[in-house]
Design a protein around this motif. Structure first.
Motif, PDB file in Angstrom:
ATOM      1  N   SER A 135       0.819  -1.220   0.000  1.00 43.12           N
ATOM      2  CA  SER A 135       0.000   0.000   0.000  1.00 43.12           C
ATOM      3  C   SER A 135       0.851   1.269   0.000  1.00 43.12           C
ATOM      4  O   SER A 135       0.296   2.371   0.035  1.00 43.12           O
ATOM      5  CB  SER A 135      -0.927   0.011   1.218  1.00 43.12           C
ATOM      6  OG  SER A 135      -0.167   0.160   2.406  1.00 43.12           O
ATOM      7  N   ARG A 194       2.468   4.579  -0.784  1.00 46.46           N
ATOM      8  CA  ARG A 194       1.842   5.507  -1.734  1.00 46.46           C
ATOM      9  C   ARG A 194       2.618   5.662  -3.034  1.00 46.46           C
ATOM     10  O   ARG A 194       2.041   6.017  -4.061  1.00 46.46           O
ATOM     11  CB  ARG A 194       1.635   6.867  -1.084  1.00 46.46           C
ATOM     12  CG  ARG A 194       0.498   6.811  -0.072  1.00 46.46           C
ATOM     13  CD  ARG A 194       0.072   8.204   0.353  1.00 46.46           C
ATOM     14  NE  ARG A 194      -0.066   8.246   1.796  1.00 46.46           N
ATOM     15  CZ  ARG A 194      -1.169   8.627   2.435  1.00 46.46           C
ATOM     16  NH1 ARG A 194      -2.220   9.021   1.773  1.00 46.46           N
ATOM     17  NH2 ARG A 194      -1.213   8.634   3.737  1.00 46.46           N
ATOM     18  N   ASP A 225       4.524   5.745   3.080  1.00 43.01           N
ATOM     19  CA  ASP A 225       3.347   5.507   3.923  1.00 43.01           C
ATOM     20  C   ASP A 225       2.541   4.298   3.482  1.00 43.01           C
ATOM     21  O   ASP A 225       2.227   4.172   2.303  1.00 43.01           O
ATOM     22  CB  ASP A 225       2.400   6.704   3.764  1.00 43.01           C
ATOM     23  CG  ASP A 225       2.180   7.411   5.065  1.00 43.01           C
ATOM     24  OD1 ASP A 225       2.960   7.185   5.987  1.00 43.01           O
ATOM     25  OD2 ASP A 225       1.228   8.197   5.129  1.00 43.01           O
ATOM     26  N   SER A 226       2.135   3.469   4.433  1.00 42.25           N
ATOM     27  CA  SER A 226       1.273   2.329   4.105  1.00 42.25           C
ATOM     28  C   SER A 226      -0.184   2.768   4.165  1.00 42.25           C
ATOM     29  O   SER A 226      -0.907   2.443   5.106  1.00 42.25           O
ATOM     30  CB  SER A 226       1.504   1.198   5.102  1.00 42.25           C
ATOM     31  OG  SER A 226       2.861   0.849   5.132  1.00 42.25           O
ATOM     32  N   ALA A 227      -0.613   3.482   3.168  1.00 39.88           N
ATOM     33  CA  ALA A 227      -1.983   4.008   3.175  1.00 39.88           C
ATOM     34  C   ALA A 227      -2.358   4.451   1.778  1.00 39.88           C
ATOM     35  O   ALA A 227      -1.615   5.195   1.147  1.00 39.88           O
ATOM     36  CB  ALA A 227      -2.106   5.184   4.131  1.00 39.88           C
ATOM     37  N   ILE A 228      -3.541   4.002   1.312  1.00 33.73           N
ATOM     38  CA  ILE A 228      -3.900   4.291  -0.071  1.00 33.73           C
ATOM     39  C   ILE A 228      -4.892   5.442  -0.241  1.00 33.73           C
ATOM     40  O   ILE A 228      -5.543   5.547  -1.272  1.00 33.73           O
ATOM     41  CB  ILE A 228      -4.416   3.034  -0.805  1.00 33.73           C
ATOM     42  CG1 ILE A 228      -5.539   2.381  -0.015  1.00 33.73           C
ATOM     43  CG2 ILE A 228      -3.280   2.057  -1.063  1.00 33.73           C
ATOM     44  CD1 ILE A 228      -6.311   1.348  -0.807  1.00 33.73           C
ATOM     45  N   ALA A 229      -5.019   6.305   0.753  1.00 37.56           N
ATOM     46  CA  ALA A 229      -5.806   7.517   0.512  1.00 37.56           C
ATOM     47  C   ALA A 229      -5.002   8.414  -0.434  1.00 37.56           C
ATOM     48  O   ALA A 229      -3.786   8.506  -0.315  1.00 37.56           O
ATOM     49  CB  ALA A 229      -6.078   8.235   1.830  1.00 37.56           C
ATOM     50  N   ALA A 230      -5.715   9.068  -1.363  1.00 38.47           N
ATOM     51  CA  ALA A 230      -5.037   9.905  -2.362  1.00 38.47           C
ATOM     52  C   ALA A 230      -4.676  11.252  -1.752  1.00 38.47           C
ATOM     53  O   ALA A 230      -5.321  12.272  -1.999  1.00 38.47           O
ATOM     54  CB  ALA A 230      -5.923  10.068  -3.592  1.00 38.47           C
TER      55      ALA A 230
END
Ligand SMILES: Cc1ncc(COP(=O)(O)O)c(C=O)c1O
Ligand SMILES: Cc1ncc(COP(=O)(O)O)c(C=O)c1O
Lengths: 356, 356
Positions: free
Chosen positions: A63, A65, A149-154
């Motif tokens: 995930s 980014r 970052d392990s996060a898929i928010a744009a």
């Protein structure tokens, strides 16, 4: 000049070198890496302890980014060795300031100059055997920063990794190139990220370039996306046109990379009393010049290829051949640049940067 | 419909589920992932054995081209659970064909439909507990492909990895959004990659969006890069304008993503006998409509937010507030879409896709 201070970087040395496995006479660009790499993480709002460690794969979350949003920037620079075994960089502080410009546009935190220069010099000191002497040989250096970052928010990442990896290189392109002038595809938009060495700018060119290659052209010269009437730059090179004895190159803008080789050539043109115009240049102008015989040369400038002469271009289905020339500016600039880079000539602008 | 055939995929199941650690009522978008992930590598010119394995970090070389050249594409889709515990996708074959369009533009090999659908269904069957029933709950699904070659030459990778990861989601945006209409920055060029879900398109928006956010706007509505006169789309949403009872949205182009929610809304407009125009729309037109009171609604459409109503926009320093409305199209479309997605209403266009 910042002296390398290895005490400021956590260093884990490679147990043994891989250098003896490398056939330096037969190197494919960018596939072999030196023994060490530099790494510095941005966590909790600040750059952490810089590290140098054996070159190795890293563990990263699917995930992260960078995989999803291309939040990544890079630089390309080279180290050269002279005949006394001394190693030099070429205008490295300009690469530092450029990666920070790229980072700002890509919402990546800027990397401190001390960390950059110190990391670079320490790494090169450790791996200096990998820089081979002789004009044409160099060590290609790739600083880059990625969103981890392990996060898929744009949205921008909170964590980043800044790295420097190095790869021994021979000349990047060989011989003259044939280029296609873009009529449909474009590289960048006004108000976009073309001036930045943002990762996505390059992947976006692969497909149009493969179409050009299938037609027998090695490179595309990009034109402005609005009208496709003005010549801008190539995939990894700025472009110069010589009409009679006058040299012309496009001004930088938010679409065009501010190349370090480009600005060095502009300076060398002045040093050599060559008439140099930095202005927008129309496709029509060079077609007309090619037809009436006043178009003497086209060449690209960039760290990888230094100077890359163009033997022909195609536009609107017509190919224009550019005859060979005895007193070529391209050849002269290439020689002058290589001589400065390899400590074979005076360096009156202070471009050489010794790795001590 | 392709039935899930788990014998075609190598499956390693997670030893235990992480689901009990998750507070499903308080979820930040995109930070928590389900127990499994799907992975398929492209090596030696072909897609290899597809695999499902416990969600985990992966090992990747620092020279992998995705880090340097942004050669990466993705999709965003959702799974929904109805009150009988049945799981549904929404038009998933359109996501498959779109990721292949994106891939083609980014010189990434297309991913076979059977692998995509089979991977998706098998993964969802394994992780179906993670899809919570109730309108507003969903499982966000992120298929993506990255260039994995360990080589930093600026050319297409020979190796790729296709993955699917899943993250439980509540509504992505909450409340109405205030938007800024772009006057300087742009999202994509004619002849560029704006129509593709290419990773770099998104990272390039972070900085201008952060400037907009600092001024109190959640999103930017991008205009055409040439003139900034025409309204195009938002960062992860297409945009609709309602003037009196007529609905208008920009046509797709090589700059604008062909949104699946967008085309569903166009169809729903027809179903509801709403006058729907797909045509270029000028910033001036909506400013004039805002001034004379005929601008009734602006809303964004996209998988993450479904329908996202806009409460105000700013252009050239002037803010235009859009008064609340009783008979809002945005609210109606949102309800109709959610009802179809959650199997609460008839699905006359066959958009629901049962996960069996
Ligand atoms: C798009 C582009 N233009 C031009 C150049 C040439 O810049 P420089 O001379 O600094 O290497 C590069 C990169 O090297 C580039 O990526
Ligand atoms: C740029 C852009 N526009 C519009 C959309 C909406 O597309 P869809 O309705 O298929 O989710 C998305 C993504 O979701 C997007 O990334």
């Amino acid at each position: 000049m910042i002296e390398a201070d290895i005490h400021e970087i956590d260093i884990v040395k490679a147990e043994k070198t891989k250098i003896h496995d490398v056939d330096f006479d037969n190197i494919n660009f960018g596939r072999i890496f030196t023994d060490h790499m530099f790494l510095c993480d941005f966590i909790d709002g600040k750059w952490q302890q810089p590290q140098i460690m054996p070159y190795q794969a890293m563990s990263i979350d699917p995930s992260a980014r960078v995989f999803h949003y291309g939040q990544a920037v890079f630089e390309g620079m080279k180290a050269y060795k002279d005949n006394n075994g001394e190693v030099f960089l070429f205008r490295p502080e300009d690469n530092h300031s450029r990666i920070n410009k790229s980072s700002a546009r890509m919402a990546i935190p800027e990397f401190p100059k001390e960390y950059f220069m110190n990391g670079l010099l320490t790494l090169l000191n450790l791996d200096k055997e990998w820089v081979k002497p002789g004009v044409g040989n160099s060590l290609y250096i790739r600083p880059f920063a990625i969103a981890t970052d392990s996060a898929i928010a744009a949205a921008p990442s909170s964590n980043y990794r800044f790295m420097i990896i190095c790869s021994p290189a021979k000349a990047y392109y060989t011989g003259k190139v044939r280029v296609l002038i873009a009529e449909k595809y474009s590289r960048s938009a006004d108000g976009g990220v073309g001036f930045a060495k943002a990762a996505g700018n390059y992947g976006a060119q692969f497909y149009p370039t493969s179409l050009a290659q299938a037609k027998g052209f090695q490179q595309i010269i990009w034109t402005d996306a609005n009208s496709h009437e003005y010549l801008e730059e190539a995939g990894t090179m700025n472009i110069f046109f010589r009409i009679n004895d006058k040299l012309i190159t496009a001004p930088t803008s938010d679409r065009i990379l501010d190349g370090i080789t480009r600005k060095s050539v502009i300076q060398l043109a002045e040093d050599n009393n060559i008439d140099m115009e930095v202005r927008r240049i129309k496709v029509e102008e060079i077609k007309e010049a090619a037809r009436n015989g006043s178009l003497k040369e086209i060449f690209g400038t960039g760290t990888a290829a230094v100077i890359s002469p163009v033997s022909a271009f195609e536009h609107a289905g017509t190919t224009y051949e550019i005859p060979d020339l005895d007193d070529s500016y391209a050849a002269m600039f290439k020689k002058q640049l290589l001589n400065i880079q390899h400590n074979l000539s005076e360096d009156k602008h202070g471009w050489r940067y010794p790795v001590k």
